[in-house]
Design an enzyme around this catalytic site. Sequence first.
Site, PDB file in Angstrom:
ATOM      1  N   GLY A  72       0.851  -1.181   0.000  1.00 49.30           N
ATOM      2  CA  GLY A  72       0.000   0.000   0.000  1.00 49.30           C
ATOM      3  C   GLY A  72       0.888   1.231   0.000  1.00 49.30           C
ATOM      4  CD  GLN A 121       3.441   6.052   2.891  1.00 50.53           C
ATOM      5  OE1 GLN A 121       2.475   5.492   2.363  1.00 50.53           O
ATOM      6  NE2 GLN A 121       4.409   5.398   3.489  1.00 50.53           N
ATOM      7  CG  LEU A 125       6.632   1.503   1.678  1.00 44.19           C
ATOM      8  CD1 LEU A 125       6.081   1.813   0.307  1.00 44.19           C
ATOM      9  CD2 LEU A 125       7.604   0.328   1.628  1.00 44.19           C
ATOM     10  CD  GLU A 176      -1.199   2.626   2.904  1.00 43.96           C
ATOM     11  OE1 GLU A 176      -0.498   1.610   2.989  1.00 43.96           O
ATOM     12  OE2 GLU A 176      -0.725   3.777   2.946  1.00 43.96           O
TER      13      GLU A 176
HETATM   14  O1  K3U Z   1       4.975  -5.336   2.530  1.00 44.66           O
HETATM   15  C1  K3U Z   1       5.252  -4.885   3.615  1.00 44.66           C
HETATM   16  C2  K3U Z   1       6.071  -3.585   3.710  1.00 44.66           C
HETATM   17  S1  K3U Z   1       5.339  -2.189   4.570  1.00 44.66           S
HETATM   18  C3  K3U Z   1       3.971  -1.731   3.597  1.00 44.66           C
HETATM   19  O2  K3U Z   1       3.726  -2.304   2.566  1.00 44.66           O
HETATM   20  C4  K3U Z   1       3.120  -0.562   4.067  1.00 44.66           C
HETATM   21  C5  K3U Z   1       1.651  -0.936   4.124  1.00 44.66           C
HETATM   22  C6  K3U Z   1       1.248  -1.905   5.186  1.00 44.66           C
HETATM   23  C7  K3U Z   1       1.997  -3.061   5.499  1.00 44.66           C
HETATM   24  C8  K3U Z   1       1.547  -3.918   6.501  1.00 44.66           C
HETATM   25  C9  K3U Z   1       0.359  -3.648   7.187  1.00 44.66           C
HETATM   26  C10 K3U Z   1      -0.372  -2.506   6.862  1.00 44.66           C
HETATM   27  C11 K3U Z   1       0.062  -1.660   5.865  1.00 44.66           C
HETATM   28  C12 K3U Z   1       3.287   0.497   3.010  1.00 44.66           C
HETATM   29  C13 K3U Z   1       3.083   1.920   3.490  1.00 44.66           C
HETATM   30  F1  K3U Z   1       4.002   2.221   4.383  1.00 44.66           F
HETATM   31  F2  K3U Z   1       3.208   2.730   2.456  1.00 44.66           F
HETATM   32  F3  K3U Z   1       1.906   2.100   4.050  1.00 44.66           F
HETATM   33  C14 K3U Z   1       4.725  -5.577   4.835  1.00 44.66           C
HETATM   34  C15 K3U Z   1       5.173  -5.220   6.088  1.00 44.66           C
HETATM   35  C16 K3U Z   1       4.695  -5.871   7.220  1.00 44.66           C
HETATM   36  C17 K3U Z   1       3.737  -6.882   7.110  1.00 44.66           C
HETATM   37  C18 K3U Z   1       3.286  -7.234   5.844  1.00 44.66           C
HETATM   38  C19 K3U Z   1       3.772  -6.573   4.706  1.00 44.66           C
HETATM   39 ZN    ZN Z   2       2.833   3.501   6.125  1.00 43.98          ZN
END
Ligand code: K3U
Ligand code: ZN
Length: 157
Positions: free
Chosen positions: A47, A52, A101, A143
């Site tokens: 997401g 961001q 991120l 988000e």
């Molecule tokens: O893919 C990621 C990387 S972090 C990520 O994708 C954020 C989104 C997100 C990851 C996990 C839970 C909720 C939201 C992106 C952001 F920062 F732009 F919002 C991930 C991290 C932890 C658990 C599962 C997946």
């Molecule tokens: Zn985030």
Amino acid sequence: APSLPIAQQGEAILAQSAAVVTDPLHPDIQALIRNMQATMLAANGVGIAAPQVFRSLRLIIVASRPNPRYPDAPLMEAVAMINPEIIWLSIETCLGEEGCLSVPGRRAQVARAERLTVRYLNQQGERVEAAYSGFVARIIQHEMDHLNGILFVDRVG
Ligand SMILES: O=C(CSC(=O)[C@H](Cc1ccccc1)CC(F)(F)F)c1ccccc1
Ligand SMILES: [Zn+2]
């Protein structure tokens, strides 16, 4: 589409409330959606929110896919949500691991509503109301927080 710079924790824009998108079909908005999608994919995210990438606008991309922490997460087409509003949240919550991120290297367990209904404009400017649960509902809440200047680390006790 180029990958955009991602604002890191400490940038003022990440603590602001983003502005409503007034013209969802404007070429700038359509280009921003494409560039946010490319940026999210390049950063291996599920997401991303416009603040961001330094645009204080109420626009998010949600793109769940199975990952080590959520092996049964649905694989979904990336969906752009313009001016999203959560119109219903379940009382039941669940804990799950999150990352961001904008906060590299941090992971934390965050409590989120299990289910929700979100109303938004899609990339074609049409009104949509949709119900989500589980990991996708988690991403949407994460988000939406970005649009209101909240980072997941602000929610960790
Ligand atoms: O893919 C990621 C990387 S972090 C990520 O994708 C954020 C989104 C997100 C990851 C996990 C839970 C909720 C939201 C992106 C952001 F920062 F732009 F919002 C991930 C991290 C932890 C658990 C599962 C997946
Ligand atoms: Zn985030």
